[in-house]
Motif scaffolding. Structure first.
Motif, PDB file in Angstrom:
ATOM      1  N   LYS A  96      -3.484  24.642 -68.980  1.00 48.56           N
ATOM      2  CA  LYS A  96      -3.322  26.067 -69.248  1.00 48.56           C
ATOM      3  C   LYS A  96      -4.135  26.958 -68.317  1.00 48.56           C
ATOM      4  N   ASP A 169      -1.199  32.342 -75.000  1.00 45.42           N
ATOM      5  CA  ASP A 169      -0.570  31.410 -74.062  1.00 45.42           C
ATOM      6  C   ASP A 169       0.912  31.714 -73.935  1.00 45.42           C
ATOM      7  N   GLU A 170       1.383  31.746 -72.691  1.00 47.24           N
ATOM      8  CA  GLU A 170       2.810  31.963 -72.430  1.00 47.24           C
ATOM      9  C   GLU A 170       3.655  30.721 -72.682  1.00 47.24           C
ATOM     10  N   GLN A 227       0.104  39.420 -60.017  1.00 45.50           N
ATOM     11  CA  GLN A 227       1.462  39.345 -60.552  1.00 45.50           C
ATOM     12  C   GLN A 227       2.492  38.879 -59.523  1.00 45.50           C
ATOM     13  N   LYS A 232       3.336  37.122 -64.922  1.00 46.56           N
ATOM     14  CA  LYS A 232       3.215  36.955 -66.371  1.00 46.56           C
ATOM     15  C   LYS A 232       3.971  38.107 -67.026  1.00 46.56           C
ATOM     16  N   LEU A 234       4.557  39.255 -69.912  1.00 41.52           N
ATOM     17  CA  LEU A 234       4.025  40.018 -71.046  1.00 41.52           C
ATOM     18  C   LEU A 234       2.617  40.565 -70.788  1.00 41.52           C
ATOM     19  N   LEU A 235       2.165  40.490 -69.561  1.00 48.37           N
ATOM     20  CA  LEU A 235       0.792  40.904 -69.253  1.00 48.37           C
ATOM     21  C   LEU A 235       0.546  42.370 -69.576  1.00 48.37           C
ATOM     22  N   THR A 257      -1.386  29.425 -67.510  1.00 48.14           N
ATOM     23  CA  THR A 257      -0.449  30.109 -68.402  1.00 48.14           C
ATOM     24  C   THR A 257      -1.114  31.039 -69.406  1.00 48.14           C
ATOM     25  N   LEU A 281       4.672  40.794 -79.801  1.00 47.35           N
ATOM     26  CA  LEU A 281       4.995  39.813 -78.756  1.00 47.35           C
ATOM     27  C   LEU A 281       5.108  38.424 -79.385  1.00 47.35           C
ATOM     28  N   ASN A 283       6.747  35.869 -78.734  1.00 52.57           N
ATOM     29  CA  ASN A 283       6.857  34.728 -77.820  1.00 52.57           C
ATOM     30  C   ASN A 283       5.528  34.346 -77.179  1.00 52.57           C
ATOM     31  N   LEU A 284       4.490  35.123 -77.481  1.00 51.22           N
ATOM     32  CA  LEU A 284       3.161  34.845 -76.947  1.00 51.22           C
ATOM     33  C   LEU A 284       2.364  34.124 -78.028  1.00 51.22           C
ATOM     34  N   HIS A 285       1.916  32.929 -77.715  1.00 52.07           N
ATOM     35  CA  HIS A 285       1.261  32.067 -78.709  1.00 52.07           C
ATOM     36  C   HIS A 285      -0.248  32.307 -78.719  1.00 52.07           C
TER      37      HIS A 285
END
Length: 302
Positions: A96, A169-170, A227, A232, A234-235, A257, A281, A283-285
Motif C-alpha cells: 500500500k 485506501d483506494e 497526480q 488518485k 478521490l484525492l 494506494t 466516498l 469506494n474509499l476504504h
C-alpha cells in the motif's frame, strides 16, 4: 541469548520528488511496526512468522558484510551450521505504500547482526536496504530527507511534532520496484520540481517551528503535484472533506494506494470526519488511524 528489534512503517511520504534531478523522499514514520527476533542458541517460539524473501535476503547481506568487516565476529559462531535463527512479523499493511518491505528488511538485518554480536550502523543498514530494493528510511530516528534509489542524500530534518493521520485506501497493490523502473518516470518527476522545492521549504519551516499547519501544507502540495505520476481519483474530494473537519493537510503514498488526512494530535473530530468520508466516498476504504513517531529502529536483548 535472543534479541528483539522493531522498526516503524510509514504513511506514504510527507513529500517525494527530485531537485536538480536528484530523487528523494521525506519520511513519515508512524506507530505501526515490523518486529524481528533473533536467537543463537535456543529455538524461537513457533508463533513467529518465517522470513519473507526480502527479509531473508537481508540476513544474507549482513553475513556478507560481516565477512568483510568483522571476520572475527563470525568466527566465534562457526560452530553453528546455519548461523542465528531470525523471525520477522509485522503489523504494517503490505503493498500500500507503508514501507512494509523496508521495515521488514531493516529489522531482519539488525536482528541478524545483533545475534552475531555487532549491531549495524545506520549507514550500513541503509546500504543493505538499498541493495535489495528502492527503500524508505523510517529506520532513521526523526524525519529524514532520503534518496530512496541510491542513498546519496541522507539529511536528518529533525523531529516531527505529534500528529494523527487517518488513512484511507483506494484498493489494489503497487509493486515499488516495478513502479520505480517504469519508462518516463524520471521526466515526470522532473516536471514537478518547482512544487517540490516549495514543498520542501514549507516542510523544513514547519519542522523548525513545530508547526503542523506548515507540515500539512507541504504534504498537500507534494500530493497534488504527484497526480500526473500516479493519479488518485478521490484525492481532491478527500482533501475537501478533511478541510471541513480542520485537517491540516493531506498526505499520500507517492508510489502506493493510500491517502491520509493529517490532524493535530489533540482535539480533532476524527470520528465525525471518518463517518463523512465513508458516506461521501464509499469506494474509499478506511484503513487505520495512526500517530507519527520519531523513534526509528530500536532493539533490546531478551
Amino acid at each position: 541469548m535472543s534479541y528483539y528489534v522493531r522498526a516503524p512503517g510509514t504513511c506514504g511520504e510527507f513529500l517525494q520528488g527530485s531537485i536538480d534531478g536528484q530523487p528523494f523522499l521525506v519520511t513519515c514514520p508512524i506507530n505501526r511496526y515490523s518486529y524481528a527476533l533473533s536467537e543463537v542458541q535456543q529455538p524461537l517460539r513457533p508463533y513467529y512468522c518465517s522470513l519473507q524473501p526480502k527479509a531473508a535476503l537481508a540476513t544474507q547481506q549482513v553475513k556478507t558484510l560481516l565477512e568483510t568487516t568483522s571476520p572475527a565476529t563470525l568466527a566465534q559462531w562457526s560452530h553453528l551450521k546455519s548461523g542465528p535463527t531470525v523471525y520477522v512479523r509485522s503489523d504494517i499493511v503490505q503493498g500500500k505504500g507503508m514501507a512494509s518491505s523496508s521495515a521488514d528488511i531493516s529489522v531482519a538485518a539488525m536482528a541478524t547482526a545483533l545475534a552475531y554480536g555487532r549491531p549495524l550502523t545506520l549507514e550500513e543498514l541503509k546500504e543493505i536496504c538499498l541493495r535489495i530494493e528502492p527503500s524508505d528510511a523510517s529506520f532513521y530516528p526523526g524525519v529524514v530527507q532520503f534518496d530512496y534509489i541510491s542513498g546519496v542524500i541522507t539529511e536528518p530534518l529533525g523531529n516531527c511534532p505529534p500528529m494523527k493521520i487517518m488513512i484511507f485506501d483506494e484498493g489494489g497493490e503497487i509493486d515499488t520496484v516495478a513502479f520505480n523502473a517504469q519508462s518516463g518516470l524520471r521526466d515526470l518527476i522532473a516536471e514537478k520540481e518547482p512544487y517540490i522545492l516549495e514543498s520542501l521549504a514549507l516542510f523544513k519551516e514547519g519542522i523548525a517551528q513545530h508547526n503542523v499547519s506548515l507540515i500539512g501544507q507541504a504534504a498537500t502540495l507534494s500530493a497534488f503535484a504527484n497526480q500526473r505520476i500516479l493519479h488518485k481519483p478521490l484525492l481532491y474530494e478527500l482533501h475537501e472533506i478533511g478541510n471541513h473537519f480542520n485537517s491540516v493537510g493531506t498526505i499520500i503514498a507517492h508510489s502506493g494506494t493510500i491517502m491520509g488526512l493529517l490532524f493535530p494530535s489533540d482535539g480533532a473530530p476524527l470520528a465525525d470526519c471518518k463517518a463523512a468520508v465513508q458516506q461521501a466516498l464509499p469506494n474509499l476504504h478506511y484503513l487505520d488511524t495512526v500517530e507519527t513517531t520519531n523513534e526509528g529502529i530500536t532493539f533490546m536483548k531478551r
